[in-house]
Design an enzyme around this catalytic site. Sequence first.
Site, short mmCIF file in Angstrom:
data_model
loop_
_atom_site.label_atom_id
_atom_site.label_comp_id
_atom_site.label_asym_id
_atom_site.label_seq_id
_atom_site.Cartn_x
_atom_site.Cartn_y
_atom_site.Cartn_z
N HIS A 35 0.86 -1.20 0.00
CA HIS A 35 0.00 0.00 0.00
C HIS A 35 0.88 1.24 0.00
O HIS A 35 2.11 1.13 0.08
CB HIS A 35 -1.01 -0.01 1.14
CG HIS A 35 -0.41 0.10 2.53
ND1 HIS A 35 0.40 -0.87 3.07
CD2 HIS A 35 -0.52 1.07 3.49
CE1 HIS A 35 0.75 -0.51 4.30
NE2 HIS A 35 0.22 0.68 4.58
N HIS B 283 1.41 3.94 1.95
CA HIS B 283 1.90 4.73 3.08
C HIS B 283 3.42 4.90 3.03
O HIS B 283 4.14 4.00 2.59
CB HIS B 283 1.48 4.10 4.41
CG HIS B 283 0.03 4.34 4.75
ND1 HIS B 283 -0.67 3.58 5.64
CD2 HIS B 283 -0.83 5.30 4.29
CE1 HIS B 283 -1.91 4.04 5.74
NE2 HIS B 283 -2.03 5.08 4.93
N ASP C 181 5.80 4.79 5.12
CA ASP C 181 6.69 3.83 5.77
C ASP C 181 6.73 2.49 5.01
O ASP C 181 7.30 1.52 5.49
CB ASP C 181 6.29 3.62 7.24
CG ASP C 181 4.89 3.08 7.41
OD1 ASP C 181 3.98 3.55 6.70
OD2 ASP C 181 4.70 2.17 8.24
N HIS C 182 6.12 2.45 3.83
CA HIS C 182 6.16 1.25 2.98
C HIS C 182 6.75 1.52 1.60
O HIS C 182 7.20 0.61 0.93
CB HIS C 182 4.74 0.64 2.86
CG HIS C 182 4.19 0.23 4.18
ND1 HIS C 182 4.08 -1.08 4.58
CD2 HIS C 182 3.77 0.97 5.25
CE1 HIS C 182 3.61 -1.13 5.82
NE2 HIS C 182 3.41 0.10 6.24
N HIS D 14 -7.40 -1.12 5.81
CA HIS D 14 -6.40 -0.18 6.32
C HIS D 14 -6.31 1.00 5.34
O HIS D 14 -6.37 2.16 5.74
CB HIS D 14 -5.07 -0.90 6.46
CG HIS D 14 -3.91 -0.03 6.88
ND1 HIS D 14 -3.85 0.59 8.10
CD2 HIS D 14 -2.78 0.32 6.23
CE1 HIS D 14 -2.71 1.28 8.18
NE2 HIS D 14 -2.05 1.13 7.06
N ASP E 255 0.10 -3.87 6.25
CA ASP E 255 -0.56 -3.42 7.47
C ASP E 255 -2.01 -3.92 7.55
O ASP E 255 -2.85 -3.28 8.18
CB ASP E 255 -0.58 -1.88 7.54
CG ASP E 255 0.80 -1.30 7.78
OD1 ASP E 255 1.76 -2.05 8.02
OD2 ASP E 255 0.92 -0.05 7.71
N HIS F 171 5.17 -4.52 10.63
CA HIS F 171 5.52 -3.82 11.88
C HIS F 171 5.70 -4.80 13.03
O HIS F 171 5.02 -5.83 13.11
CB HIS F 171 4.42 -2.82 12.28
CG HIS F 171 4.32 -1.65 11.36
ND1 HIS F 171 5.05 -0.50 11.54
CD2 HIS F 171 3.56 -1.45 10.27
CE1 HIS F 171 4.74 0.37 10.59
NE2 HIS F 171 3.83 -0.19 9.79
FE FE Z 1 2.86 0.83 8.12
ZN ZN Z 2 0.07 1.63 6.58
#
Ligand code: FE
Ligand code: ZN
Length: 263
Positions: A60, A62, A64-65, A119, A143, A181
């Site tokens: 996805h 985001h 942090d990905h 998410h 996530d 995570h």
């Molecule tokens: Fe994340």
């Molecule tokens: Zn995420």
Amino acid sequence: MQIPGPMQIYRLDALWDNYIFLLYDPESQTAAAVDPAEPEPVLDQVRSLGARLTAILNTHHHGDHVGANQALMQRYPDLVVYGGAGDRDRIPGQQVYLSEGDTVTFGGHTAQVFFVPGHTRAHIAYYFPPVAAEPWGELFCGDTLFAGGCGRLFEGTPAQMVDSLSKLRALPDQTRVWCAHEYTLNNLKFARTVDGDNLALIERLAEVETARRHHQATIPAVLGIEKQTNPFLRWDHPALQATAHSRDPVQTFAAIRAMKDRF
Ligand code: FE
Ligand code: ZN
């Protein structure tokens, strides 16, 4: 027909509590990065393997990905960036737009794509079924499903998330869950508050407490254990339904998710 050899998977620490997964195929000496949050851990591992990075598999959009997409593309201009069809214009450098039922092949290994919104509205997961004598399948779920938990509902509804998690729950018990995570300890502490009589959960929490005290990772998790202990896969279990004061799967899930949001 060539039988593919085992795919090696490296778990790399990134940012504060993210994991990047590097898939490595020794035959072709190629590597693929799942959700690269930052470039350095990927480049270091690729270099030490003497490999070439050929793909990024994003779950996805985001930050942090996908944070390392641009930097990795600069270093490996031929690499291919995969992501969900609905993430068009949200994933830097995306070239392949995947939907439910599509497949992605890396180094002779073929992943099935699941569309798992909740998410985010475009979230996907990659599942490599077991090959030949190997009993384990590998699930990269970003996530959506966490060890002992699930992602927050930023762009989706409880009904969507139940539908998404149902797809993942239907996979074999012997599936390794590579989530993005290290949230397991906190997730299981919450789980105990909503499913307190679950002996498998109490046992697992003790194991995870010990592991984390020794700074050990809890990922990959095992799907069979998730089915027994993760409250977000147990919307049809009487104990969770009692906590949620509902017999309805979606309402049960929604109530537990709302409690977790406040935990
Ligand atoms: Fe994340
Ligand atoms: Zn995420």
